[in-house]
Scaffold this motif. Structure first.
Motif, PDB file in Angstrom:
ATOM      1  N   LEU A   1     -22.758 -51.020 105.187  1.00  0.00           N
ATOM      2  CA  LEU A   1     -23.810 -50.035 105.405  1.00  0.00           C
ATOM      3  C   LEU A   1     -23.607 -48.802 104.528  1.00  0.00           C
ATOM      4  O   LEU A   1     -24.570 -48.209 104.031  1.00  0.00           O
ATOM      5  N   ASN A   2     -22.356 -48.413 104.312  1.00  0.00           N
ATOM      6  CA  ASN A   2     -22.073 -47.256 103.464  1.00  0.00           C
ATOM      7  C   ASN A   2     -22.357 -47.517 101.989  1.00  0.00           C
ATOM      8  O   ASN A   2     -22.387 -46.568 101.202  1.00  0.00           O
ATOM      9  N   ARG A   3     -22.539 -48.775 101.620  1.00  0.00           N
ATOM     10  CA  ARG A   3     -22.863 -49.098 100.228  1.00  0.00           C
ATOM     11  C   ARG A   3     -24.350 -49.421 100.058  1.00  0.00           C
ATOM     12  O   ARG A   3     -24.772 -49.945  99.035  1.00  0.00           O
TER      13      ARG A   3
ATOM     14  N   VAL B   1      21.112 -75.946 117.228  1.00  0.00           N
ATOM     15  CA  VAL B   1      20.977 -74.506 117.428  1.00  0.00           C
ATOM     16  C   VAL B   1      20.514 -73.885 116.118  1.00  0.00           C
ATOM     17  O   VAL B   1      21.094 -74.170 115.069  1.00  0.00           O
ATOM     18  N   PHE B   2      19.471 -73.090 116.175  1.00  0.00           N
ATOM     19  CA  PHE B   2      19.112 -72.347 114.961  1.00  0.00           C
ATOM     20  C   PHE B   2      18.470 -71.026 115.330  1.00  0.00           C
ATOM     21  O   PHE B   2      17.999 -70.823 116.455  1.00  0.00           O
ATOM     22  N   ALA B   3      18.468 -70.109 114.372  1.00  0.00           N
ATOM     23  CA  ALA B   3      17.919 -68.779 114.597  1.00  0.00           C
ATOM     24  C   ALA B   3      17.261 -68.279 113.321  1.00  0.00           C
ATOM     25  O   ALA B   3      17.645 -68.671 112.212  1.00  0.00           O
ATOM     26  N   THR B   4      16.259 -67.442 113.487  1.00  0.00           N
ATOM     27  CA  THR B   4      15.609 -66.794 112.350  1.00  0.00           C
ATOM     28  C   THR B   4      15.525 -65.296 112.630  1.00  0.00           C
ATOM     29  O   THR B   4      15.402 -64.869 113.772  1.00  0.00           O
ATOM     30  N   VAL B   5      15.594 -64.534 111.568  1.00  0.00           N
ATOM     31  CA  VAL B   5      15.333 -63.101 111.619  1.00  0.00           C
ATOM     32  C   VAL B   5      14.293 -62.799 110.542  1.00  0.00           C
ATOM     33  O   VAL B   5      14.535 -63.048 109.361  1.00  0.00           O
ATOM     34  N   ASN B   6      13.159 -62.295 110.963  1.00  0.00           N
ATOM     35  CA  ASN B   6      12.103 -61.924 110.025  1.00  0.00           C
ATOM     36  C   ASN B   6      12.082 -60.417 109.840  1.00  0.00           C
ATOM     37  O   ASN B   6      12.307 -59.667 110.791  1.00  0.00           O
ATOM     38  N   ASN B   7      11.792 -60.004 108.618  1.00  0.00           N
ATOM     39  CA  ASN B   7      11.737 -58.578 108.269  1.00  0.00           C
ATOM     40  C   ASN B   7      13.050 -57.902 108.640  1.00  0.00           C
ATOM     41  O   ASN B   7      13.085 -56.942 109.423  1.00  0.00           O
ATOM     42  N   LEU B   8      14.126 -58.430 108.089  1.00  0.00           N
ATOM     43  CA  LEU B   8      15.483 -57.987 108.419  1.00  0.00           C
ATOM     44  C   LEU B   8      15.653 -56.480 108.277  1.00  0.00           C
ATOM     45  O   LEU B   8      16.328 -55.838 109.091  1.00  0.00           O
ATOM     46  N   LEU B   9      15.036 -55.881 107.249  1.00  0.00           N
ATOM     47  CA  LEU B   9      15.226 -54.459 106.970  1.00  0.00           C
ATOM     48  C   LEU B   9      14.225 -53.580 107.718  1.00  0.00           C
ATOM     49  O   LEU B   9      14.135 -52.380 107.446  1.00  0.00           O
ATOM     50  N   ASN B  10      13.458 -54.176 108.627  1.00  0.00           N
ATOM     51  CA  ASN B  10      12.525 -53.433 109.483  1.00  0.00           C
ATOM     52  C   ASN B  10      11.506 -52.639 108.666  1.00  0.00           C
ATOM     53  O   ASN B  10      11.212 -51.476 108.955  1.00  0.00           O
ATOM     54  N   LYS B  11      10.958 -53.274 107.672  1.00  0.00           N
ATOM     55  CA  LYS B  11       9.987 -52.626 106.791  1.00  0.00           C
ATOM     56  C   LYS B  11       8.655 -52.438 107.516  1.00  0.00           C
ATOM     57  O   LYS B  11       8.142 -53.357 108.161  1.00  0.00           O
ATOM     58  N   GLU B  12       8.065 -51.234 107.421  1.00  0.00           N
ATOM     59  CA  GLU B  12       6.746 -50.975 107.981  1.00  0.00           C
ATOM     60  C   GLU B  12       5.687 -51.200 106.904  1.00  0.00           C
ATOM     61  O   GLU B  12       5.815 -50.684 105.788  1.00  0.00           O
ATOM     62  N   TYR B  13       4.661 -51.986 107.240  1.00  0.00           N
ATOM     63  CA  TYR B  13       3.608 -52.261 106.267  1.00  0.00           C
ATOM     64  C   TYR B  13       2.294 -52.554 106.981  1.00  0.00           C
ATOM     65  O   TYR B  13       2.271 -53.044 108.106  1.00  0.00           O
ATOM     66  N   LYS B  14       1.196 -52.222 106.310  1.00  0.00           N
ATOM     67  CA  LYS B  14      -0.131 -52.516 106.829  1.00  0.00           C
ATOM     68  C   LYS B  14      -0.508 -53.936 106.429  1.00  0.00           C
ATOM     69  O   LYS B  14      -0.459 -54.292 105.249  1.00  0.00           O
ATOM     70  N   SER B  15      -0.858 -54.729 107.419  1.00  0.00           N
ATOM     71  CA  SER B  15      -1.223 -56.117 107.137  1.00  0.00           C
ATOM     72  C   SER B  15      -2.728 -56.323 107.058  1.00  0.00           C
ATOM     73  O   SER B  15      -3.191 -57.367 106.603  1.00  0.00           O
ATOM     74  N   GLY B  16      -3.512 -55.344 107.503  1.00  0.00           N
ATOM     75  CA  GLY B  16      -4.963 -55.473 107.446  1.00  0.00           C
ATOM     76  C   GLY B  16      -5.614 -54.228 108.006  1.00  0.00           C
ATOM     77  O   GLY B  16      -4.946 -53.350 108.573  1.00  0.00           O
ATOM     78  N   GLY B  17      -6.928 -54.123 107.845  1.00  0.00           N
ATOM     79  CA  GLY B  17      -7.632 -52.973 108.371  1.00  0.00           C
ATOM     80  C   GLY B  17      -9.097 -52.997 107.979  1.00  0.00           C
ATOM     81  O   GLY B  17      -9.540 -53.870 107.221  1.00  0.00           O
ATOM     82  N   PHE B  18      -9.849 -52.033 108.497  1.00  0.00           N
ATOM     83  CA  PHE B  18     -11.280 -51.998 108.203  1.00  0.00           C
ATOM     84  C   PHE B  18     -11.787 -50.564 108.250  1.00  0.00           C
ATOM     85  O   PHE B  18     -11.241 -49.702 108.952  1.00  0.00           O
ATOM     86  N   GLU B  19     -12.824 -50.305 107.466  1.00  0.00           N
ATOM     87  CA  GLU B  19     -13.503 -49.031 107.522  1.00  0.00           C
ATOM     88  C   GLU B  19     -14.375 -48.976 108.774  1.00  0.00           C
ATOM     89  O   GLU B  19     -15.077 -49.938 109.084  1.00  0.00           O
ATOM     90  N   GLN B  20     -14.340 -47.854 109.472  1.00  0.00           N
ATOM     91  CA  GLN B  20     -15.230 -47.698 110.608  1.00  0.00           C
ATOM     92  C   GLN B  20     -16.651 -47.426 110.127  1.00  0.00           C
ATOM     93  O   GLN B  20     -16.858 -46.762 109.117  1.00  0.00           O
ATOM     94  N   GLY B  21     -17.630 -47.956 110.868  1.00  0.00           N
ATOM     95  CA  GLY B  21     -19.021 -47.792 110.478  1.00  0.00           C
ATOM     96  C   GLY B  21     -19.670 -46.548 111.040  1.00  0.00           C
ATOM     97  O   GLY B  21     -20.884 -46.375 110.921  1.00  0.00           O
ATOM     98  N   ARG B  22     -18.877 -45.663 111.666  1.00  0.00           N
ATOM     99  CA  ARG B  22     -19.466 -44.498 112.315  1.00  0.00           C
ATOM    100  C   ARG B  22     -20.086 -43.537 111.285  1.00  0.00           C
ATOM    101  O   ARG B  22     -21.146 -42.962 111.524  1.00  0.00           O
ATOM    102  N   ASN B  23     -19.433 -43.305 110.176  1.00  0.00           N
ATOM    103  CA  ASN B  23     -19.941 -42.378 109.161  1.00  0.00           C
ATOM    104  C   ASN B  23     -20.818 -43.133 108.176  1.00  0.00           C
ATOM    105  O   ASN B  23     -20.372 -43.605 107.133  1.00  0.00           O
ATOM    106  N   ALA B  24     -22.092 -43.246 108.519  1.00  0.00           N
ATOM    107  CA  ALA B  24     -22.965 -44.163 107.783  1.00  0.00           C
ATOM    108  C   ALA B  24     -23.749 -43.491 106.669  1.00  0.00           C
ATOM    109  O   ALA B  24     -24.586 -44.138 106.049  1.00  0.00           O
ATOM    110  N   ASN B  25     -23.510 -42.188 106.407  1.00  0.00           N
ATOM    111  CA  ASN B  25     -24.198 -41.585 105.256  1.00  0.00           C
ATOM    112  C   ASN B  25     -23.276 -40.620 104.528  1.00  0.00           C
ATOM    113  O   ASN B  25     -22.179 -40.293 104.990  1.00  0.00           O
ATOM    114  N   TYR B  26     -23.729 -40.175 103.400  1.00  0.00           N
ATOM    115  CA  TYR B  26     -22.929 -39.360 102.482  1.00  0.00           C
ATOM    116  C   TYR B  26     -22.405 -38.098 103.149  1.00  0.00           C
ATOM    117  O   TYR B  26     -21.224 -37.767 103.044  1.00  0.00           O
ATOM    118  N   ARG B  27     -23.272 -37.343 103.815  1.00  0.00           N
ATOM    119  CA  ARG B  27     -22.870 -36.070 104.394  1.00  0.00           C
ATOM    120  C   ARG B  27     -21.777 -36.242 105.444  1.00  0.00           C
ATOM    121  O   ARG B  27     -20.782 -35.512 105.458  1.00  0.00           O
TER     122      ARG B  27
END
Length: 918
Positions: free
Chosen positions: A804-806, A859-885
């Motif tokens: 909508l913003n485009r 017996v087995f084990a896994t450790v994922n993200n061993l170094l505890n890295k923070e990262y954004k895996s996804g996201g979206f623009e909110q549609g609330r601000n629907a015009n230029y102003r």
């Protein structure tokens, strides 16, 4: 003389053919029990196509034109055997071959940490296809399943609906949205091991497949590994504890076979706060061998599960509360209560008949019935305020917008100290209303889908000769889906008024004009009530050719689809088109695909696949607002897809590698979104349905996988995905909403407003990381312990943009003219698509296997993200601000009020598994 010469030539040719064709046969037994092993895969090394043993363990395989070959014998849970053979006789009988159990297997790793951990999520951004890749032997796809999936990486940038999942030849993808509901068979890892995965467009014997291939899971009791197995697992990802037990009899002398499995998964909290997990799983498979040529098998699956959801949040919220924060819960009676619970309870019943007409022709006839419910709970509040503490008027940014620093300070302090739903305040509000004779301010309810689906099909596989195989399938599928909202709990009140508080008139407020101002209680339906139905008829035909230097195939698919909606409520906002049946929406689609594998030598191969498909719109994308009316998406079309890939494969005793280049062109796709939009037609606000149609997309890239067995115990591995996934045109956009006074002011006519095209061309598709790389090693000691580590790097992850913003709404004022203060350069900056930071994660895996009194302990084990890295895996623009102003005002703030919402990947997590087989 000519006749004699011709006869001689024919005789010599026939003699050469007979002499060049050798047959190898044998019988394969378990070395411990000496019982025959069925479904063992037998092939000639360097040739992908092979054969499988029958129920008696017998196999026969043909060899053309070669005298020295290596026979490869594979069965899950057993050590693979490679037998060098020198052929001299036309028929070589190897006699009995014993297979030894492989106590170092780690197959549980994929089956448990992926299918259980990634139950179907409601958001595209969290859509994951790892479950589809479990049975793949492809180097790159294994890496994508194990290493990339936690970052919501998508193969080729495509969502999971492009991959088909079948059980016993019956497609399990949902008609509503095209995706498989993995929660329908979660927790049954032991009995779902017999999987055949076909990558991409490659030929499958049981289905036409999809762009991401097809997985067929076989649950026949006679093909399950005989014996018993007990497993315990512990994790901090989704559930905390899991217990599972399985028993399989194998084929008994009475010609019966039985398999039973059950599991329990439970957790008060996963990685995110209050994401409770409560699941049971039950499985039974019973097979009766009717004769040497036929058998019948019954499969029953029931996996009721409840799972607490976690919220996407703005960066402001994460900065205040951390990445584990979840907006959906609050304390009630000293315990965390999540308001958003997804509950899946859909039993599956199957009856499968297997009939070998001859040694070369088989017919498999199947019938399946699936029924039950999917519920998604939430709080409704037509008489109260929004209970969410992340509601924009509760956050510091709202007060900073008006330079109210004292208010911002108080809001920040309150949010940090609490920040969760106040269940006690909700009960108090309802109790107060009850005492004064008023209806509830709040109610706890769930959105329900109660589906009944029956599927019937027949599959034919016939080997015409040594080189040609034909496959065919006819299928009928019918769905009846009830959709409604149901009250779960009155939360201390006496009853809830079933109205839409945003309606401008008394009639427009009514969810059902046939029962106006109705007071509902626990167990009552309200808000919306409608049925969806679909009928699908499919026909699939395929021919496969196999020769010494070249293999190729061609397949055709034809589908007839019918969708219909039936409204059971007369909605006050759509008086004329909400009650009763809609017109049937009928679609005829087709697909064609073909591929060739050229074997330059036994080590060098080239594989090429191409296809063109049309797909009918899903039920979800057929009706623009099915909860309220019968409106069908305007200019609804079949989606068209052109696909091609080219692969080079190299195999040597040390190195195995594959590089694939692909291109996917999608046209005339449809997408529907629902949200509140501010600034629609000036400064007006409305709850809208955003319909995008005629969407074109281009997905292209490279996939690379390499493995090097540098020593008998040490293996190096690497993989890379380099992609570019973009919108290829400017699709059409229109909004619908209720035809009330506010929408008329905003320029809607009968609840409809056309915004023309939206400028999406060359924007990136939000499909997880578009580039992903992995490098690692695995060490396997002869004493049956092993250890591995990988470093994974991700780049080019983009936020999902607001169409909508485009559109022209962005720069047009309510007088129909461009904003006087509109600045093109500033507008470009405002509409730049956010690109997330690149990141890397380290994963570890290791295990040990034992034999104690003929019992196999793993017996087995896994450790994922061993170094505890923070990262954004996804996201979206909110549609609330629907015009230029409005967007300019919001983005000029240090903390935007309606900033983008994100999902963060998990921090450091572990998984531990112990199993005993006997």
């Amino acid at each position: 003389m000519k006749k004699i010469v011709m006869a001689t030539c024919l005789l010599l040719t026939a003699t050469w053919y007979v002499n060049s064709q050798n047959i190898i046969k044998g019988v394969i037994l378990d070395n411990n029990s000496e019982k025959p092993l069925g479904a063992v895969f037998v092939k000639i090394q360097g040739i992908d196509k092979g054969t499988t043993t029958n129920l008696n363990g017998n196999f026969t395989i043909k060899v053309l034109g070669e005298k020295q070959v290596v026979l490869t014998i594979q069965l899950d849970g057993y050590q693979t055997q490679n037998i060098p053979i020198e052929l001299s006789d036309a028929i070589l009988d190897l006699g009995v071959i014993y297979l030894f159990k492989d106590i170092s297997i780690n197959q549980d790793l994929s089956l448990i940490t992926l299918t259980d951990d990634e139950l179907n999520n409601d958001t595209n951004s969290a859509d994951n296809i790892s479950g589809l890749l479990l049975s793949s032997k492809d180097i790159f796809l294994r890496t994508a399943a194990f290493e990339f999936s936690s970052s919501f990486f998508r193969i080729k940038g495509l969502d999971s609906g492009n991959g088909k999942v079948l059980i016993n030849g019956i497609e399990m993808n949902k008609i509503y949205d095209g995706r498989a509901q993995w929660g329908n068979w979660g927790g049954l890892n032991d009995v779902l091991r017999n999987q055949e995965f076909r990558n991409g467009l490659s030929a499958s014997d049981v289905t036409f497949g999809g762009l991401l291939g097809a997985t067929n899971i076989e649950t026949r009791a006679s093909e399950q590994r005989a014996g018993a197995r007990i497993t315990y697992s512990s994790s901090n990802r989704s559930y905390q504890h899991r217990m599972m037990a399985t028993y399989s009899s194998g084929m008994l002398k009475s010609n019966w076979a039985f398999t039973f499995s059950g599991s329990r998964r439970i957790g008060n909290e996963g990685f995110n706060e209050a994401t409770s997990y409560n699941a049971y799983s039950f499985f039974t498979s019973i097979e009766k061998k009717l004769s040497n040529k036929s058998s019948i098998n019954f499969t029953g699956i029931f996996t009721p599960n409840r799972r607490g959801k976690s919220s996407p949040n703005t960066q402001e919220v994460y900065d205040l509360k951390g990445i584990k924060y979840n907006d959906y819960w609050g304390f009630l009676n000293g315990e965390k209560k999540n308001s958003r619970i997804k509950e899946v309870s859909e039993p599956i019943l199957m009856l499968n008949h297997y009939w070998n007409l001859t040694s070369k022709t088989a017919i498999n006839t199947n019938i399946a019935y699936q029924f039950g419910k999917i519920g998604n709970s939430r709080i409704d509040y037509n008489g109260g305020s929004n209970p969410s503490k992340t509601y924009y008027q509760n956050l510091p940014s709202y007060f900073l917008r008006y330079n109210d620093f004292e208010g911002a300070y108080e809001a920040e302090k309150n949010f940090k100290n609490d920040g969760q739903i106040n269940w006690n305040a909700i009960y108090d509000a309802n109790s107060t209303n009850k005492d004064t004779g008023l209806e509830n301010a709040y109610v706890f309810y769930e959105d329900r889908n109660d589906d009944k689906q029956i599927t019937i099909n027949t599959i034919l596989n016939s080997e015409l000769n040594d080189h040609v195989t034909i496959n065919g399938k006819i299928e009928y599928k019918q769905l009846h889906s009830k959709n409604f909202a149901e009250v779960i709990d009155l939360l201390g009140g006496s009853g809830y008024l079933d109205i839409d508080p945003f309606g401008a008139t008394e009639d427009e407020k009514q969810n059902d004009l046939l029962n106006p101002n109705r007071i509902v209680g626990k167990g009552d339906k309200f808000k919306y009530n409608f049925n969806l139905s679909s009928a699908i008829i499919k026909a699939f035909a395929q021919t496969q050719f196999s020769y010494k230097k070249v293999d190729f195939y061609a397949a055709l698919n034809v589908v007839n689809t019918t969708h219909q909606r039936e409204g059971l409520y007369q909605n006050g906002g759509f008086i004329d088109n909400s009650l009763g049946k809609s017109e049937e929406q009928k679609f005829t689609t087709y697909g064609f695909k073909s591929g060739v594998t050229y074997k330059i030598t036994g080590r060098h191969l080239v594989d090429i696949n191409a296809g063109y498909f049309t797909n009918a719109p899903t039920l979800r994308n057929t009706f623009s607002n099915s909860r309220e009316n019968n409106n069908v998406v305007l200019n609804l079309q079949n989606e068209k897809t052109l696909y091609t890939d080219v692969s080079y494969i190299f195999r040597s005793p040390v190195i195995t590698s594959k590089i694939t280049a692909y291109y996917v062109s999608t046209k005339d796709a449809t997408e529907i979104s629902f949200y509140f939009a501010d600034g629609v037609g000036g400064d007006n606000t409305a709850f809208v349905q955003e319909i995008l149609n005629g969407i074109d997309k281009n997905n292209l890239g490279l996939e690379i996988g390499v493995e090097a067995q540098v020593t008998p115990t040490l293996q190096l591995k690497g993989a890379a995905s380099i992609g570019q996934f973009t919108y290829a045109n400017n699709p059409n956009l229109y909004l619908t909403t209720e035809a009330d006074t506010e929408s008329i002011v905003a320029g809607f006519v009968n609840g409809f407003k056309d915004f023309g095209t939206t400028n999406l061309k060359n924007y990136k598709i939000a499909a997880g990381p578009q580039n992903a790389y992995s490098i690692g090693f695995e060490y396997r000691d002869p004493d049956y312990w092993w250890f591995g580590a990988t470093l994974n790097f991700f780049a080019n992850t983009f936020v999902d943009i607001s169409p909508l913003n485009r559109s022209r709404n962005f720069y047009i004022d309510d007088d129909g003219l461009p904003f006087l203060d509109y600045d093109t350069e500033i507008a470009k900056e405002l509409l730049v698509q956010e690109k997330f930071n690149n990141y890397s994660v380290v994963n570890l895996v290791g295990g040990k296997s034992f034999i104690v009194n003929k019992h196999y302990i793993s017996v087995f084990a896994t450790v994922n993200n061993l170094l505890n890295k923070e990262y954004k895996s996804g996201g979206f623009e909110q549609g609330r601000n629907a015009n230029y102003r409005q967007l300019l005002e919001d983005k000029s703030l240090d903390k935007p009020v309606f900033g983008n919402k994100y999902w963060y990947g998990r921090g450091a997590t572990y998984f531990l598994n112990v199993s005993i087989s006997f």
